[in-house]
Design an enzyme around this catalytic site. Structure first.
Site, PDB file in Angstrom:
ATOM      1  N   LYS A 125     -19.635  31.310 134.402  1.00  0.00           N
ATOM      2  CA  LYS A 125     -19.237  31.832 133.094  1.00  0.00           C
ATOM      3  C   LYS A 125     -20.352  32.732 132.557  1.00  0.00           C
ATOM      4  O   LYS A 125     -20.468  33.855 132.991  1.00  0.00           O
ATOM      5  CB  LYS A 125     -18.847  30.674 132.182  1.00  0.00           C
ATOM      6  CG  LYS A 125     -17.524  30.081 132.675  1.00  0.00           C
ATOM      7  CD  LYS A 125     -17.038  28.874 131.935  1.00  0.00           C
ATOM      8  CE  LYS A 125     -15.667  28.478 132.474  1.00  0.00           C
ATOM      9  NZ  LYS A 125     -15.464  27.052 132.564  1.00  0.00           N
ATOM     10  N   HIS A 152     -19.051  25.734 129.006  1.00  0.00           N
ATOM     11  CA  HIS A 152     -18.911  26.787 127.982  1.00  0.00           C
ATOM     12  C   HIS A 152     -20.095  26.828 127.016  1.00  0.00           C
ATOM     13  O   HIS A 152     -20.086  27.604 126.067  1.00  0.00           O
ATOM     14  CB  HIS A 152     -17.604  26.610 127.202  1.00  0.00           C
ATOM     15  CG  HIS A 152     -16.392  27.065 127.949  1.00  0.00           C
ATOM     16  ND1 HIS A 152     -16.039  28.400 128.045  1.00  0.00           N
ATOM     17  CD2 HIS A 152     -15.471  26.386 128.659  1.00  0.00           C
ATOM     18  CE1 HIS A 152     -14.932  28.509 128.767  1.00  0.00           C
ATOM     19  NE2 HIS A 152     -14.562  27.294 129.155  1.00  0.00           N
ATOM     20  N   SER A 166     -12.858  24.079 125.637  1.00  0.00           N
ATOM     21  CA  SER A 166     -12.494  25.467 125.931  1.00  0.00           C
ATOM     22  C   SER A 166     -11.281  25.982 125.166  1.00  0.00           C
ATOM     23  O   SER A 166     -11.087  27.182 125.082  1.00  0.00           O
ATOM     24  CB  SER A 166     -12.252  25.622 127.432  1.00  0.00           C
ATOM     25  OG  SER A 166     -11.251  24.718 127.850  1.00  0.00           O
TER      26      SER A 166
END
Ligand SMILES: *Cc1c(COP(=O)(O)O)cnc(C)c1O
Length: 394
Positions: free
Chosen positions: A241, A210, A182
């Site tokens: 996310k 991610h 990240s």
């Protein structure tokens, strides 16, 4: 008389003195390309809202309809009376989307790691963990009480050396890595890691928080990106996310998921995902299955922004994903840069030591499919102005 809370004021002051104190801004608008912060409209370069789903009308409608039908709270943990048919459907859809045998949903990505790692390894076992793994992996490893061995960041050579030296001293073993990291936007060398896992009789686990909705065909994640479906034992996913809601899940072999339903403590001892969250997550999966338009837009924006910034002379480091670090170096420069950007109505976080190595402070730009070309141009113009002002650009 003593003062058992006296240490707090000192510790808080120490954080302020060391410039490590988190000043938390409140957002006064829905998530999107632009946010209202302190009454001002600012370009959002901070969120993990990769596909813009956090304020998507279809997700909102699905949540509202589900509330009308099923209420809000699950009122129990999954193993008592908290499993609703919607949870089961979400798990089936996620498994199909990920091309995995089965999936199990948790309250967050964080609890997915906390629940899963201690269910798979314990005292007498060993974990081989990338040096830059996410905090939730680190905490899950600690909770497991297995031996925790770090290998150098994204280095199969370092992992191999550790495996050669230590693997045989332990019973079960697991290799754990973030898929996309990240802070730098770099990715794990999964094919090499999976090969080492096979060679040294280790389970293989990747946290794709991610990469979910970002990497691979239509956002199926990093395992799909490398064509390793069926070869990675445990995939951790987040629904918080790219999926735009909140929640987490594990996708993998049916027997692993079955085991987690019996043994993962957040599944057994913390209430289930709420009704509106579950319904909105289901709708997000539908949207991703229907079309690749959002992931394509995300990547188009990513390439557009990166190319402009690199042409200007900014250093975007090792990133190969929408996470775009603008490397500046000194901690104070990154702080100043971020404040100056905010004055230009661009909201982008400075990330500095101890989150990243000393001297590698940066502004981290999070690109989203929600951004238009004009939004990105606006951001680039602000970076250009502040870059010249601060001497980062000549
Ligand atoms: C964000 C993140 C998590 C936590 O996910 P939540 O759903 O927000 O709890 C876990 N692992 C990694 C690698 C992350 O980046």
């Amino acid at each position: 008389m003593g003062n058992p809370l006296g240490w707090l004021d000192d510790s808080l002051q120490e954080l302020r003195d060391k410039k490590l104190y988190n000043n938390i801004r409140a957002i006064e608008s829905p998530q999107g390309a632009w946010l209202t912060v302190d009454g001002r409209n600012v370009l959002n370069f901070c969120s993990n809202n990769y596909l813009g789903l956090a304020n998507n009308p279809r997700l909102k409608q699905a949540a509202k309809d589900a509330i009308d039908k099923y209420g809000i709270g699950p009122a129990a943990v999954r193993t008592i009376a908290g499993t609703m048919s919607m949870h089961i459907e979400l798990e089936k859809r996620l498994a199909a989307f990920k091309e995995a045998e089965a999936a199990i949903v948790f309250q967050s990505g964080f609890t997915s790691n906390l629940g899963t790692i201690p269910a798979l390894v314990g005292p007498g076992d060993v974990i081989f963990s990338d040096a830059l793994n996410h905090a939730s992996i680190i905490d899950g490893c600690r909770l497991s009480r297995a031996e925790n061995i770090r290998y150098d960041h994204i280095s199969p050579e370092s992992l191999k050396a550790q495996l050669q030296e230590k693997r045989s001293q332990f019973t079960k073993a697991i290799i754990i890595t973030d898929g996309v990291f990240s802070m730098d936007g770099d990715i794990a060398p999964l094919p090499e890691l999976a090969e080492l896992a096979r060679e040294y009789d280790c389970m293989m686990m990747v946290d794709d928080a991610h990469g979910e909705g970002v990497m691979g065909h239509g956002g199926r994640g990093i395992v799909h990106h490398f064509g390793l479906q069926g070869k990675i034992d445990v995939e951790v996913g987040t629904l918080s996310k790219a999926f735009g809601v909140v929640g987490g899940y594990i996708a993998g072999k049916a027997n692993i998921v079955e085991w987690l339903r019996q043994r993962a403590r957040p599944f057994l001892f913390s209430s289930a995902l709420t009704v509106p969250d579950t319904a909105a997550c289901l709708e997000a999966v539908h949207i991703l299955e229907e079309s690749e338009a959002l992931t394509e837009k995300l990547w188009e924006n990513t390439h557009y922004f990166k190319e402009k910034m690199q042409t200007l002379g900014f250093n975007t480091g090792k990133s190969v994903t929408p996470i775009t670090p603008i490397l500046l170096g000194a901690e104070s420069l990154a702080q100043t840069f971020s404040q100056k950007l905010f004055a230009e109505n661009v909201f982008a976080m400075a990330i500095a030591f101890p989150t990243v190595l000393m001297g590698t402070a940066r502004i981290r730009v999070m690109i989203s499919a929600a951004h238009s070309k004009e939004d990105l141009d606006f951001g680039v113009a602000a970076f250009t102005k502040i870059g010249k002002e601060t001497g980062v650009l000549s």
